[in-house]
Scaffold this motif. Structure first.
Motif: not given
Length: 140
Positions: A5-6, A130-137, A46-47
């Motif tokens: 995600a951007e 912050i967990p990686q999946d949250i950061r990425q989203a 939305s993320s």
């Protein structure tokens, strides 16, 4: 959750209800945090993030640890306004900037910021990332 995600803001449009006013017929200062929360929730959704579902799956909570608000122009009854939330950091804490502006003329009424950390439950242990999946989203 979205892959790669951007960073992008999320914006909600609201109208000031009567019950948000103080005795001077302006929005009571504490209600700006409520507006920020509506925009924050929309940003997460939305993320591709539902923090309640995330908690049920992982036992991670994301409490707000700090808020700030700069009041510029008071909102009044039936004012239509937009509240924009933008995630500006998500490595060690989630930092979201907010901007409230009147729809009719784009006048900025308030700016704010919130910070959240990851907490493992039931231990109530603050995680230092912050967990990686949250950061990425969130685009980080």
């Amino acid at each position: 959750m979205m892959d790669g995600a951007e960073k992008r803001p999320s914006e909600v449009k609201l109208t000031v209800p009567f019950y948000d006013l103080d005795p001077l017929h302006m929005v009571w200062h504490g209600n700006y945090l409520k507006y920020f929360d509506v925009a924050r929730t929309e940003l997460f959704i939305s993320s591709g993030l539902d923090l309640y579902d995330y908690f049920k799956k992982t036992n991670y909570l994301f409490p707000i640890t700090k808020t700030s608000t700069k009041h510029i122009v008071s909102l009044g009854y039936r004012d239509e306004f937009a509240c924009k939330a933008t995630c500006v950091e998500a490595q060690y804490k989630i930092v979201i900037d907010f901007k409230i502006r009147l729809v009719r003329n784009n006048q900025i009424c308030a700016k704010g910021r919130s910070e959240q950390v990851a907490v493992k439950y039931p231990e109530r242990e603050i995680m230092f990332e912050i967990p990686q999946d949250i950061r990425q989203a969130l685009g980080f």
